[in-house]
Design a protein around this motif. Structure first.
Motif, short mmCIF file in Angstrom:
data_model
loop_
_atom_site.label_atom_id
_atom_site.label_comp_id
_atom_site.label_asym_id
_atom_site.label_seq_id
_atom_site.Cartn_x
_atom_site.Cartn_y
_atom_site.Cartn_z
N GLY A 11 0.51 -7.10 -4.16
CA GLY A 11 0.16 -5.79 -3.61
C GLY A 11 -1.01 -5.86 -2.65
O GLY A 11 -1.12 -5.09 -1.71
N LEU A 12 -1.91 -6.78 -2.93
CA LEU A 12 -3.14 -6.87 -2.15
C LEU A 12 -3.01 -7.84 -0.99
O LEU A 12 -3.01 -7.45 0.17
N SER A 65 1.29 -8.21 0.57
CA SER A 65 1.68 -7.13 1.47
C SER A 65 0.56 -6.76 2.43
O SER A 65 0.81 -6.19 3.50
N GLY A 66 -0.66 -7.06 2.03
CA GLY A 66 -1.85 -6.65 2.77
C GLY A 66 -1.80 -6.80 4.28
O GLY A 66 -2.20 -5.89 5.00
N PRO A 67 -1.34 -7.97 4.79
CA PRO A 67 -1.31 -8.12 6.25
C PRO A 67 -0.59 -6.97 6.95
O PRO A 67 -1.03 -6.52 8.01
N ALA A 68 0.47 -6.47 6.35
CA ALA A 68 1.21 -5.35 6.95
C ALA A 68 0.34 -4.11 7.07
O ALA A 68 0.35 -3.41 8.08
N SER A 87 -3.39 3.36 -3.49
CA SER A 87 -1.98 3.65 -3.82
C SER A 87 -1.04 2.62 -3.23
O SER A 87 -0.04 2.26 -3.85
N ALA A 88 -1.35 2.15 -2.03
CA ALA A 88 -0.48 1.16 -1.37
C ALA A 88 -0.42 -0.12 -2.20
O ALA A 88 0.65 -0.66 -2.48
N VAL A 89 -1.60 -0.60 -2.60
CA VAL A 89 -1.65 -1.82 -3.41
C VAL A 89 -0.89 -1.63 -4.71
O VAL A 89 -0.09 -2.48 -5.13
N GLU A 90 -1.09 -0.47 -5.31
CA GLU A 90 -0.41 -0.18 -6.58
C GLU A 90 1.10 -0.13 -6.40
O GLU A 90 1.84 -0.71 -7.20
N ALA A 91 1.54 0.53 -5.34
CA ALA A 91 2.98 0.68 -5.11
C ALA A 91 3.65 -0.68 -4.88
O ALA A 91 4.73 -0.96 -5.42
#
Lengths: 304, 272
Positions: free
Chosen positions: A204-205, A208-211, A288-292
Protein backbone atom coordinates in the motif's frame (compact mmCIF):
# COMPACT_ATOMS: atom_id res chain seq x y z
CA UNK A 1 13.19 11.57 31.99
CA UNK A 2 13.81 8.09 30.63
CA UNK A 3 14.15 7.23 26.96
CA UNK A 4 11.98 4.44 25.57
CA UNK A 5 13.55 1.12 24.63
CA UNK A 6 12.59 1.71 21.03
CA UNK A 7 14.95 4.64 20.61
CA UNK A 8 18.33 3.44 19.39
CA UNK A 9 21.07 5.40 21.11
CA UNK A 10 23.79 6.74 18.79
CA UNK A 11 26.58 4.35 19.92
CA UNK A 12 24.26 1.36 19.56
CA UNK A 13 23.25 2.44 16.05
CA UNK A 14 26.90 2.79 15.11
CA UNK A 15 27.63 -0.77 16.23
CA UNK A 16 24.72 -2.12 14.19
CA UNK A 17 25.88 -0.21 11.11
CA UNK A 18 29.44 -1.49 11.55
CA UNK A 19 28.23 -5.10 11.86
CA UNK A 20 26.09 -4.72 8.76
CA UNK A 21 28.92 -3.17 6.76
CA UNK A 22 31.25 -6.03 7.71
CA UNK A 23 28.54 -8.51 6.74
CA UNK A 24 27.86 -6.82 3.44
CA UNK A 25 31.53 -6.51 2.53
CA UNK A 26 32.11 -10.21 3.21
CA UNK A 27 28.99 -11.08 1.27
CA UNK A 28 30.11 -9.00 -1.71
CA UNK A 29 33.27 -11.08 -1.89
CA UNK A 30 31.19 -14.27 -1.73
CA UNK A 31 28.91 -13.09 -4.51
CA UNK A 32 31.66 -12.49 -7.06
CA UNK A 33 32.09 -16.13 -8.08
CA UNK A 34 28.43 -17.03 -7.53
CA UNK A 35 26.17 -17.87 -10.46
CA UNK A 36 23.07 -15.71 -10.58
CA UNK A 37 19.96 -16.73 -12.52
CA UNK A 38 16.79 -15.01 -13.66
CA UNK A 39 13.71 -17.06 -14.52
CA UNK A 40 11.76 -14.40 -16.42
CA UNK A 41 13.58 -11.43 -17.91
CA UNK A 42 11.09 -8.57 -17.89
CA UNK A 43 11.53 -4.97 -16.73
CA UNK A 44 12.16 -5.71 -13.08
CA UNK A 45 14.65 -8.49 -13.80
CA UNK A 46 16.51 -6.19 -16.19
CA UNK A 47 16.50 -3.41 -13.62
CA UNK A 48 17.92 -5.67 -10.93
CA UNK A 49 20.57 -7.12 -13.21
CA UNK A 50 21.69 -3.72 -14.40
CA UNK A 51 21.93 -2.63 -10.80
CA UNK A 52 24.01 -5.64 -9.76
CA UNK A 53 26.39 -5.25 -12.68
CA UNK A 54 26.75 -1.48 -12.29
CA UNK A 55 27.60 -1.83 -8.61
CA UNK A 56 30.16 -4.50 -9.46
CA UNK A 57 28.39 -7.11 -7.34
CA UNK A 58 28.08 -9.60 -10.14
CA UNK A 59 30.01 -10.55 -13.30
CA UNK A 60 27.71 -10.68 -16.31
CA UNK A 61 29.48 -13.87 -17.43
CA UNK A 62 28.19 -15.52 -14.25
CA UNK A 63 24.58 -14.68 -15.06
CA UNK A 64 21.92 -16.91 -16.73
CA UNK A 65 18.57 -15.54 -17.86
CA UNK A 66 15.56 -17.35 -19.31
CA UNK A 67 12.42 -16.14 -21.12
CA UNK A 68 9.83 -17.73 -23.45
CA UNK A 69 10.84 -15.50 -26.41
CA UNK A 70 13.88 -13.45 -27.47
CA UNK A 71 12.14 -10.12 -26.97
CA UNK A 72 13.56 -9.47 -23.47
CA UNK A 73 16.62 -11.68 -23.86
CA UNK A 74 17.81 -9.42 -26.66
CA UNK A 75 18.14 -6.58 -24.12
CA UNK A 76 20.27 -8.69 -21.79
CA UNK A 77 22.59 -10.27 -24.37
CA UNK A 78 24.66 -7.08 -24.85
CA UNK A 79 25.62 -7.26 -21.18
CA UNK A 80 27.32 -10.56 -21.78
CA UNK A 81 24.89 -12.80 -19.87
CA UNK A 82 23.99 -16.38 -20.87
CA UNK A 83 20.47 -16.50 -22.31
CA UNK A 84 18.16 -19.47 -22.79
CA UNK A 85 14.51 -20.49 -23.24
CA UNK A 86 15.01 -23.27 -20.71
CA UNK A 87 13.95 -22.26 -17.18
CA UNK A 88 15.21 -25.56 -15.79
CA UNK A 89 18.71 -24.86 -17.10
CA UNK A 90 18.89 -21.59 -15.15
CA UNK A 91 17.79 -23.34 -11.95
CA UNK A 92 20.22 -26.23 -12.44
CA UNK A 93 23.20 -23.94 -13.17
CA UNK A 94 22.75 -21.12 -10.68
CA UNK A 95 23.37 -20.75 -6.94
CA UNK A 96 20.96 -17.83 -6.64
CA UNK A 97 17.78 -17.84 -8.74
CA UNK A 98 15.49 -14.84 -9.10
CA UNK A 99 11.89 -15.87 -9.81
CA UNK A 100 10.81 -12.92 -11.92
CA UNK A 101 7.98 -14.17 -14.12
CA UNK A 102 4.59 -12.50 -14.01
CA UNK A 103 2.80 -13.97 -10.96
CA UNK A 104 -0.15 -15.40 -12.88
CA UNK A 105 2.25 -17.33 -15.15
CA UNK A 106 4.22 -18.98 -12.36
CA UNK A 107 1.93 -22.01 -11.94
CA UNK A 108 2.53 -22.89 -15.56
CA UNK A 109 6.26 -22.24 -15.28
CA UNK A 110 6.52 -24.36 -12.15
CA UNK A 111 4.59 -27.21 -13.72
CA UNK A 112 7.13 -27.29 -16.54
CA UNK A 113 10.12 -27.78 -14.22
CA UNK A 114 11.86 -31.12 -13.62
CA UNK A 115 13.37 -32.10 -10.26
CA UNK A 116 16.84 -30.62 -9.66
CA UNK A 117 19.64 -33.12 -10.20
CA UNK A 118 22.19 -33.97 -7.53
CA UNK A 119 22.79 -32.03 -4.32
CA UNK A 120 22.24 -28.65 -5.90
CA UNK A 121 20.10 -26.44 -3.59
CA UNK A 122 19.79 -22.93 -5.00
CA UNK A 123 18.51 -19.92 -3.07
CA UNK A 124 15.24 -18.84 -4.71
CA UNK A 125 14.49 -15.11 -4.51
CA UNK A 126 10.92 -14.32 -5.54
CA UNK A 127 9.97 -10.86 -6.75
CA UNK A 128 6.46 -12.00 -7.72
CA UNK A 129 3.63 -10.04 -6.08
CA UNK A 130 1.04 -11.87 -4.09
CA UNK A 131 2.60 -15.33 -3.95
CA UNK A 132 3.15 -16.24 -0.32
CA UNK A 133 6.19 -18.03 1.11
CA UNK A 134 3.96 -20.96 1.94
CA UNK A 135 2.80 -21.20 -1.66
CA UNK A 136 6.31 -20.81 -3.05
CA UNK A 137 7.71 -23.54 -0.78
CA UNK A 138 4.82 -25.83 -1.64
CA UNK A 139 5.27 -25.31 -5.38
CA UNK A 140 9.08 -25.56 -5.39
CA UNK A 141 9.13 -28.67 -3.20
CA UNK A 142 8.12 -30.41 -6.41
CA UNK A 143 11.66 -29.86 -7.76
CA UNK A 144 13.78 -29.81 -4.60
CA UNK A 145 13.39 -30.89 -1.01
CA UNK A 146 13.02 -28.11 1.60
CA UNK A 147 13.50 -25.29 -0.93
CA UNK A 148 15.36 -22.20 0.32
CA UNK A 149 13.05 -19.28 -0.46
CA UNK A 150 13.19 -15.55 0.21
CA UNK A 151 10.13 -13.54 -0.75
CA UNK A 152 10.78 -9.93 -1.75
CA UNK A 153 8.71 -6.98 -2.79
CA UNK A 154 10.65 -4.45 -4.83
CA UNK A 155 8.95 -1.42 -6.33
CA UNK A 156 9.22 0.02 -9.81
CA UNK A 157 11.81 2.75 -9.09
CA UNK A 158 14.32 -0.07 -8.62
CA UNK A 159 14.63 0.51 -12.35
CA UNK A 160 16.39 3.78 -11.63
CA UNK A 161 18.21 2.50 -8.55
CA UNK A 162 15.93 4.43 -6.23
CA UNK A 163 13.71 1.57 -5.18
CA UNK A 164 12.14 0.41 -1.96
CA UNK A 165 12.40 -3.30 -1.34
CA UNK A 166 11.49 -5.56 1.58
CA UNK A 167 12.24 -9.24 2.05
CA UNK A 168 10.94 -12.11 4.18
CA UNK A 169 12.81 -15.32 4.91
CA UNK A 170 11.17 -18.65 4.13
CA UNK A 171 11.34 -21.57 6.57
CA UNK A 172 14.52 -23.03 5.04
CA UNK A 173 16.30 -19.77 4.37
CA UNK A 174 19.10 -18.78 6.74
CA UNK A 175 20.14 -15.41 8.09
CA UNK A 176 23.10 -15.58 5.72
CA UNK A 177 20.64 -15.95 2.84
CA UNK A 178 18.93 -12.81 4.13
CA UNK A 179 22.20 -10.90 4.09
CA UNK A 180 22.82 -12.03 0.49
CA UNK A 181 19.39 -10.75 -0.56
CA UNK A 182 19.92 -7.49 1.30
CA UNK A 183 23.36 -6.97 -0.23
CA UNK A 184 22.12 -7.55 -3.74
CA UNK A 185 18.92 -5.54 -3.53
CA UNK A 186 20.60 -2.66 -1.70
CA UNK A 187 22.35 -1.93 -4.97
CA UNK A 188 19.06 -0.67 -6.40
CA UNK A 189 16.90 0.03 -3.38
CA UNK A 190 16.47 0.83 0.27
CA UNK A 191 16.16 -2.75 1.46
CA UNK A 192 14.90 -4.07 4.81
CA UNK A 193 13.72 -7.36 6.25
CA UNK A 194 10.12 -7.53 7.46
CA UNK A 195 7.71 -10.18 8.77
CA UNK A 196 5.48 -11.46 5.96
CA UNK A 197 2.45 -9.97 7.76
CA UNK A 198 3.65 -6.47 6.90
CA UNK A 199 3.78 -7.04 3.14
CA UNK A 200 0.24 -5.82 2.43
CA UNK A 201 1.01 -2.56 4.21
CA UNK A 202 4.30 -2.17 2.34
CA UNK A 203 2.43 -2.77 -0.90
CA UNK A 204 0.00 0.00 0.00
CA UNK A 205 2.85 2.34 0.81
CA UNK A 206 5.89 1.62 -1.32
CA UNK A 207 4.43 -0.73 -3.90
CA UNK A 208 1.56 1.48 -5.03
CA UNK A 209 3.15 4.66 -3.72
CA UNK A 210 4.93 5.69 -6.93
CA UNK A 211 1.53 6.00 -8.63
CA UNK A 212 0.30 8.39 -5.91
CA UNK A 213 3.40 10.51 -6.43
CA UNK A 214 3.01 10.50 -10.22
CA UNK A 215 -0.47 11.91 -9.67
CA UNK A 216 0.94 14.49 -7.24
CA UNK A 217 3.64 15.55 -9.70
CA UNK A 218 1.13 15.88 -12.51
CA UNK A 219 -1.24 17.91 -10.35
CA UNK A 220 1.53 20.21 -9.13
CA UNK A 221 2.60 20.71 -12.73
CA UNK A 222 -1.02 21.51 -13.64
CA UNK A 223 -0.97 24.10 -10.86
CA UNK A 224 2.19 25.57 -12.31
CA UNK A 225 0.75 25.67 -15.80
CA UNK A 226 -2.38 27.33 -14.43
CA UNK A 227 -0.16 30.04 -12.97
CA UNK A 228 1.62 30.58 -16.28
CA UNK A 229 4.63 28.26 -16.20
CA UNK A 230 5.38 26.26 -19.37
CA UNK A 231 4.46 22.57 -18.98
CA UNK A 232 7.95 21.13 -19.44
CA UNK A 233 9.48 23.39 -16.84
CA UNK A 234 6.52 22.92 -14.47
CA UNK A 235 6.87 19.15 -14.67
CA UNK A 236 10.63 19.00 -14.13
CA UNK A 237 10.36 21.46 -11.27
CA UNK A 238 7.56 19.45 -9.68
CA UNK A 239 9.51 16.22 -9.95
CA UNK A 240 12.80 17.66 -8.71
CA UNK A 241 11.01 19.36 -5.83
CA UNK A 242 9.48 16.03 -4.73
CA UNK A 243 12.89 14.37 -5.01
CA UNK A 244 14.49 17.16 -3.01
CA UNK A 245 11.89 17.07 -0.27
CA UNK A 246 12.20 13.28 0.01
CA UNK A 247 15.99 13.59 0.20
CA UNK A 248 15.66 16.07 3.03
CA UNK A 249 13.48 13.65 4.99
CA UNK A 250 15.89 10.77 4.41
CA UNK A 251 19.06 12.70 5.12
CA UNK A 252 18.25 15.37 7.69
CA UNK A 253 16.98 13.02 10.38
CA UNK A 254 14.36 15.65 11.21
CA UNK A 255 10.68 14.89 11.67
CA UNK A 256 8.67 15.76 8.53
CA UNK A 257 6.51 18.06 10.67
CA UNK A 258 9.65 19.89 11.73
CA UNK A 259 10.76 20.24 8.11
CA UNK A 260 7.31 21.55 7.20
CA UNK A 261 7.51 24.15 9.98
CA UNK A 262 10.89 25.28 8.69
CA UNK A 263 9.39 26.16 5.30
CA UNK A 264 6.28 27.85 6.69
CA UNK A 265 7.15 31.38 7.74
CA UNK A 266 4.50 33.36 9.66
CA UNK A 267 1.75 34.69 7.43
CA UNK A 268 3.65 33.52 4.36
CA UNK A 269 2.90 31.81 1.08
CA UNK A 270 3.58 28.26 2.19
CA UNK A 271 1.36 28.19 5.26
CA UNK A 272 -1.44 29.69 3.17
CA UNK A 273 -1.08 26.79 0.76
CA UNK A 274 -0.85 24.22 3.58
CA UNK A 275 -4.23 25.44 4.81
CA UNK A 276 -5.67 24.63 1.39
CA UNK A 277 -4.19 21.15 1.50
CA UNK A 278 -5.56 20.50 4.98
CA UNK A 279 -8.98 21.78 3.95
CA UNK A 280 -8.84 19.35 1.05
CA UNK A 281 -8.12 16.56 3.49
CA UNK A 282 -4.77 15.64 1.97
CA UNK A 283 -3.52 13.68 4.96
CA UNK A 284 -6.68 11.64 5.42
CA UNK A 285 -6.82 10.91 1.72
CA UNK A 286 -3.27 9.60 1.60
CA UNK A 287 -3.87 7.44 4.67
CA UNK A 288 -6.98 6.00 2.98
CA UNK A 289 -5.05 5.31 -0.21
CA UNK A 290 -2.42 3.25 1.61
CA UNK A 291 -5.14 1.42 3.50
CA UNK A 292 -7.17 0.68 0.38
CA UNK A 293 -4.17 -0.69 -1.50
CA UNK A 294 -3.12 -2.81 1.47
CA UNK A 295 -6.67 -4.18 1.80
CA UNK A 296 -6.78 -5.06 -1.87
CA UNK A 297 -3.36 -6.72 -1.60
CA UNK A 298 -4.74 -8.84 1.22
CA UNK A 299 -7.83 -9.80 -0.80
CA UNK A 300 -5.75 -10.72 -3.81
CA UNK A 301 -3.39 -12.74 -1.63
CA UNK A 302 -6.30 -14.76 -0.28
CA UNK A 303 -7.53 -15.35 -3.80
CA UNK A 304 -4.15 -16.76 -4.79
CA UNK B 1 9.43 43.86 46.24
CA UNK B 2 8.52 46.52 48.68
CA UNK B 3 5.35 48.54 49.03
CA UNK B 4 4.19 49.35 45.58
CA UNK B 5 0.66 50.60 45.25
CA UNK B 6 -1.27 48.78 42.55
CA UNK B 7 -4.75 49.72 41.43
CA UNK B 8 -7.24 47.42 39.86
CA UNK B 9 -9.72 49.69 38.19
CA UNK B 10 -13.00 48.34 37.08
CA UNK B 11 -15.31 45.45 36.92
CA UNK B 12 -13.99 42.39 35.28
CA UNK B 13 -14.37 38.78 36.21
CA UNK B 14 -10.68 38.21 35.86
CA UNK B 15 -9.57 40.68 38.43
CA UNK B 16 -10.12 39.04 41.83
CA UNK B 17 -8.54 35.80 40.63
CA UNK B 18 -5.68 37.65 38.95
CA UNK B 19 -5.22 39.50 42.19
CA UNK B 20 -5.00 36.19 44.04
CA UNK B 21 -2.29 35.08 41.70
CA UNK B 22 -0.38 38.29 42.14
CA UNK B 23 -0.64 38.07 45.91
CA UNK B 24 0.55 34.46 45.95
CA UNK B 25 3.60 35.45 43.95
CA UNK B 26 4.32 38.12 46.58
CA UNK B 27 5.11 40.78 44.05
CA UNK B 28 2.79 43.12 45.87
CA UNK B 29 1.35 43.06 49.37
CA UNK B 30 -2.43 43.05 49.67
CA UNK B 31 -2.48 46.31 51.61
CA UNK B 32 -0.74 47.94 48.66
CA UNK B 33 -3.55 47.02 46.28
CA UNK B 34 -6.56 49.27 45.75
CA UNK B 35 -9.53 47.96 43.79
CA UNK B 36 -12.03 50.33 42.32
CA UNK B 37 -15.47 49.50 40.95
CA UNK B 38 -18.91 51.09 40.58
CA UNK B 39 -21.26 50.47 43.52
CA UNK B 40 -23.22 48.02 41.35
CA UNK B 41 -20.25 45.64 41.54
CA UNK B 42 -19.85 45.75 45.28
CA UNK B 43 -19.61 41.95 45.41
CA UNK B 44 -16.34 42.13 43.49
CA UNK B 45 -15.00 44.71 45.92
CA UNK B 46 -16.01 42.45 48.78
CA UNK B 47 -13.92 39.64 47.28
CA UNK B 48 -10.97 42.02 47.07
CA UNK B 49 -11.52 43.18 50.66
CA UNK B 50 -11.44 39.59 51.87
CA UNK B 51 -7.98 39.25 50.34
CA UNK B 52 -6.85 42.26 52.34
CA UNK B 53 -6.96 44.88 49.60
CA UNK B 54 -8.16 48.45 49.94
CA UNK B 55 -11.34 49.21 48.05
CA UNK B 56 -13.11 52.29 46.73
CA UNK B 57 -15.81 53.33 44.28
CA UNK B 58 -13.67 56.18 43.01
CA UNK B 59 -11.30 55.47 40.09
CA UNK B 60 -9.53 58.79 40.43
CA UNK B 61 -8.87 58.29 44.13
CA UNK B 62 -7.50 54.83 43.41
CA UNK B 63 -5.32 55.82 40.44
CA UNK B 64 -4.01 58.94 42.09
CA UNK B 65 -2.29 57.00 44.85
CA UNK B 66 -0.81 54.22 42.70
CA UNK B 67 2.39 53.42 40.86
CA UNK B 68 0.64 50.95 38.55
CA UNK B 69 -2.95 51.00 37.34
CA UNK B 70 -4.52 47.91 35.77
CA UNK B 71 -7.61 48.85 33.78
CA UNK B 72 -9.91 45.84 33.72
CA UNK B 73 -13.15 47.22 32.34
CA UNK B 74 -15.01 46.16 29.23
CA UNK B 75 -13.36 47.54 26.09
CA UNK B 76 -16.08 50.07 25.32
CA UNK B 77 -15.81 51.52 28.86
CA UNK B 78 -12.02 51.96 28.71
CA UNK B 79 -12.12 55.44 27.14
CA UNK B 80 -14.41 56.68 29.90
CA UNK B 81 -12.20 55.27 32.65
CA UNK B 82 -9.08 56.77 31.04
CA UNK B 83 -10.80 60.14 30.83
CA UNK B 84 -11.71 59.79 34.53
CA UNK B 85 -8.20 59.17 35.68
CA UNK B 86 -6.18 61.28 33.27
CA UNK B 87 -5.98 64.18 35.68
CA UNK B 88 -3.78 62.13 37.96
CA UNK B 89 -1.65 60.52 35.26
CA UNK B 90 1.79 61.99 34.60
CA UNK B 91 4.85 60.66 32.83
CA UNK B 92 6.28 59.90 36.27
CA UNK B 93 3.34 57.93 37.60
CA UNK B 94 1.37 55.73 37.24
CA UNK B 95 2.13 53.08 34.64
CA UNK B 96 -1.22 52.41 33.02
CA UNK B 97 -1.83 48.82 31.93
CA UNK B 98 -4.89 47.39 30.22
CA UNK B 99 -6.23 43.89 29.73
CA UNK B 100 -9.05 45.07 27.49
CA UNK B 101 -9.51 43.20 24.22
CA UNK B 102 -8.88 45.20 21.10
CA UNK B 103 -8.03 48.48 22.84
CA UNK B 104 -4.90 49.74 21.13
CA UNK B 105 -1.93 51.47 22.66
CA UNK B 106 -2.58 54.39 20.34
CA UNK B 107 -6.16 54.82 21.57
CA UNK B 108 -4.99 54.84 25.20
CA UNK B 109 -2.09 57.23 24.61
CA UNK B 110 -4.35 59.64 22.72
CA UNK B 111 -6.68 60.02 25.72
CA UNK B 112 -4.03 60.18 28.43
CA UNK B 113 -1.66 63.16 28.86
CA UNK B 114 1.41 63.35 26.63
CA UNK B 115 4.24 60.92 27.41
CA UNK B 116 2.07 58.76 29.66
CA UNK B 117 3.50 55.29 30.14
CA UNK B 118 1.18 52.60 28.81
CA UNK B 119 1.43 48.82 28.41
CA UNK B 120 -1.24 46.79 26.63
CA UNK B 121 -1.68 43.23 27.84
CA UNK B 122 -3.77 40.27 26.83
CA UNK B 123 -4.16 37.42 29.29
CA UNK B 124 -6.55 34.58 28.54
CA UNK B 125 -9.23 33.02 30.68
CA UNK B 126 -7.15 30.23 32.25
CA UNK B 127 -5.34 32.99 34.14
CA UNK B 128 -8.23 32.31 36.53
CA UNK B 129 -6.47 29.09 37.48
CA UNK B 130 -2.93 30.47 37.15
CA UNK B 131 -2.53 28.80 33.79
CA UNK B 132 -2.87 31.82 31.57
CA UNK B 133 -1.11 32.46 28.26
CA UNK B 134 -0.55 36.20 28.43
CA UNK B 135 1.15 38.62 26.09
CA UNK B 136 1.99 42.30 26.41
CA UNK B 137 3.10 45.14 24.15
CA UNK B 138 4.80 48.25 25.38
CA UNK B 139 3.54 51.71 24.62
CA UNK B 140 5.67 54.53 23.26
CA UNK B 141 6.94 55.78 26.63
CA UNK B 142 6.95 52.62 28.70
CA UNK B 143 10.37 51.90 30.21
CA UNK B 144 12.37 48.70 30.54
CA UNK B 145 11.43 48.62 34.23
CA UNK B 146 7.75 48.93 33.29
CA UNK B 147 8.15 45.93 30.99
CA UNK B 148 9.90 43.89 33.68
CA UNK B 149 7.18 44.68 36.19
CA UNK B 150 4.36 43.84 33.79
CA UNK B 151 6.03 40.58 32.93
CA UNK B 152 6.35 39.66 36.59
CA UNK B 153 2.71 40.47 37.26
CA UNK B 154 1.55 38.36 34.31
CA UNK B 155 3.91 35.50 35.20
CA UNK B 156 2.10 35.21 38.51
CA UNK B 157 -0.94 33.92 36.60
CA UNK B 158 0.75 31.87 33.87
CA UNK B 159 3.18 32.51 31.01
CA UNK B 160 4.04 35.96 29.69
CA UNK B 161 5.59 37.00 26.39
CA UNK B 162 6.33 40.41 24.94
CA UNK B 163 5.00 40.81 21.40
CA UNK B 164 4.73 43.50 18.76
CA UNK B 165 1.23 45.00 18.88
CA UNK B 166 0.67 43.77 15.31
CA UNK B 167 0.44 40.21 16.65
CA UNK B 168 -2.50 40.96 18.94
CA UNK B 169 -5.29 39.99 16.53
CA UNK B 170 -3.74 36.62 15.69
CA UNK B 171 -3.09 35.99 19.38
CA UNK B 172 -6.72 36.75 20.07
CA UNK B 173 -7.64 34.11 17.51
CA UNK B 174 -5.22 31.57 18.96
CA UNK B 175 -4.82 31.80 22.72
CA UNK B 176 -7.57 34.31 23.41
CA UNK B 177 -10.30 32.25 21.80
CA UNK B 178 -8.38 29.00 22.09
CA UNK B 179 -9.79 27.82 25.42
CA UNK B 180 -13.23 27.68 23.79
CA UNK B 181 -11.91 25.45 21.02
CA UNK B 182 -10.40 23.16 23.62
CA UNK B 183 -13.65 23.07 25.63
CA UNK B 184 -15.39 21.90 22.46
CA UNK B 185 -12.72 19.20 21.96
CA UNK B 186 -13.04 18.18 25.59
CA UNK B 187 -16.79 17.79 25.38
CA UNK B 188 -16.55 15.86 22.12
CA UNK B 189 -13.92 13.48 23.49
CA UNK B 190 -16.17 12.89 26.49
CA UNK B 191 -19.10 12.26 24.14
CA UNK B 192 -16.96 9.67 22.39
CA UNK B 193 -16.22 8.02 25.69
CA UNK B 194 -19.89 8.01 26.66
CA UNK B 195 -20.79 6.59 23.26
CA UNK B 196 -18.39 3.74 23.89
CA UNK B 197 -19.85 3.01 27.33
CA UNK B 198 -18.10 5.24 29.87
CA UNK B 199 -20.03 7.16 32.53
CA UNK B 200 -20.04 10.89 31.74
CA UNK B 201 -18.16 12.17 34.84
CA UNK B 202 -15.33 9.72 34.26
CA UNK B 203 -15.25 10.41 30.51
CA UNK B 204 -15.06 14.14 31.11
CA UNK B 205 -12.40 13.88 33.79
CA UNK B 206 -10.24 11.65 31.61
CA UNK B 207 -10.74 13.90 28.59
CA UNK B 208 -9.62 16.96 30.53
CA UNK B 209 -6.65 15.26 32.13
CA UNK B 210 -5.60 13.87 28.74
CA UNK B 211 -5.62 17.33 27.20
CA UNK B 212 -3.69 18.76 30.11
CA UNK B 213 -1.20 15.92 30.06
CA UNK B 214 -0.62 16.12 26.33
CA UNK B 215 -0.10 19.87 26.52
CA UNK B 216 2.33 19.38 29.39
CA UNK B 217 4.30 16.85 27.34
CA UNK B 218 4.49 19.24 24.41
CA UNK B 219 5.68 22.06 26.65
CA UNK B 220 8.14 20.08 28.74
CA UNK B 221 9.75 17.74 26.22
CA UNK B 222 10.25 20.40 23.57
CA UNK B 223 9.66 17.72 20.94
CA UNK B 224 7.81 18.49 17.74
CA UNK B 225 4.10 17.64 18.12
CA UNK B 226 4.35 15.38 15.09
CA UNK B 227 7.14 13.50 16.84
CA UNK B 228 5.04 13.15 19.99
CA UNK B 229 2.12 11.88 17.90
CA UNK B 230 4.40 9.29 16.25
CA UNK B 231 5.54 8.09 19.65
CA UNK B 232 1.98 7.25 20.69
CA UNK B 233 1.01 5.60 17.41
CA UNK B 234 2.32 2.07 17.31
CA UNK B 235 2.05 0.21 13.98
CA UNK B 236 -1.44 -1.10 13.31
CA UNK B 237 -2.55 -0.04 16.77
CA UNK B 238 -5.58 1.73 18.21
CA UNK B 239 -4.19 5.23 18.28
CA UNK B 240 -3.40 5.42 14.59
CA UNK B 241 -6.97 4.31 13.87
CA UNK B 242 -8.20 7.26 15.87
CA UNK B 243 -5.77 9.60 14.16
CA UNK B 244 -6.93 8.34 10.75
CA UNK B 245 -10.50 9.19 11.71
CA UNK B 246 -9.40 12.72 12.70
CA UNK B 247 -7.57 13.22 9.43
CA UNK B 248 -10.54 11.93 7.47
CA UNK B 249 -12.60 14.51 9.32
CA UNK B 250 -10.20 17.25 8.30
CA UNK B 251 -9.65 18.30 11.90
CA UNK B 252 -6.41 20.14 11.19
CA UNK B 253 -8.10 22.40 8.65
CA UNK B 254 -10.91 23.04 11.11
CA UNK B 255 -8.48 24.36 13.68
CA UNK B 256 -6.65 26.48 11.13
CA UNK B 257 -10.06 27.86 10.07
CA UNK B 258 -11.02 28.59 13.67
CA UNK B 259 -7.91 30.65 14.39
CA UNK B 260 -8.28 32.38 11.01
CA UNK B 261 -11.92 33.34 11.55
CA UNK B 262 -11.39 34.57 15.11
CA UNK B 263 -8.41 36.64 13.98
CA UNK B 264 -10.37 38.14 11.09
CA UNK B 265 -13.14 39.08 13.49
CA UNK B 266 -10.65 40.78 15.77
CA UNK B 267 -9.27 42.75 12.82
CA UNK B 268 -12.76 43.66 11.70
CA UNK B 269 -13.71 44.86 15.17
CA UNK B 270 -10.64 47.06 15.23
CA UNK B 271 -11.75 48.49 11.91
CA UNK B 272 -8.61 47.31 10.08
Amino acid sequence: MGVSDDVVQPKQAEAVVQDTIIHLETTKDCLKPAKIGFVGSGNMAQALLNGFVNKGLVEASNVWASAPSDRNLAKLKPLGVHTTHDNGLVIQECDIVFLSVKPHLFIEVNAGLSPIEGDHKPLFISIMTGISIEKLEQMLSGIVQNPRVVRTMPNTPCMVSQGCCVYCLGSNATDADGIIVKTMLSSVALCEQVPESQLDGICGLAGSGPAYIYAVIEALADGGVKMGIPRQLAQSMAAQMVKGAATMVLESGKHPGQLKDEVCSPGGTTITAMHKLETGGLRGTLMSAVEASAQRSKELGKHN
Amino acid sequence: MGGMPLTFAGRMKLVPEACQGILTSRIVKAENIIASCPKTDQHLLDQMKVMGCETTNNNVEAAGSSDVVLVGVKPNIVPRVLHDIKSCVTPKSPLVTSVALGVTIDSMESILPDASRVIRTMPNIPALVNCGASVYSKGTYATADDVTLTKRLLLSVGTADEVPETFMDAITGLSGAGPAYVFVVLEALADGGVKMGLPRPLAQKLAAQTIMGAAKMAIETGKHPGQLKDEVCSPGGCTIQGVAALEAGGVRASFIDAVTQATLKSLQTAGK
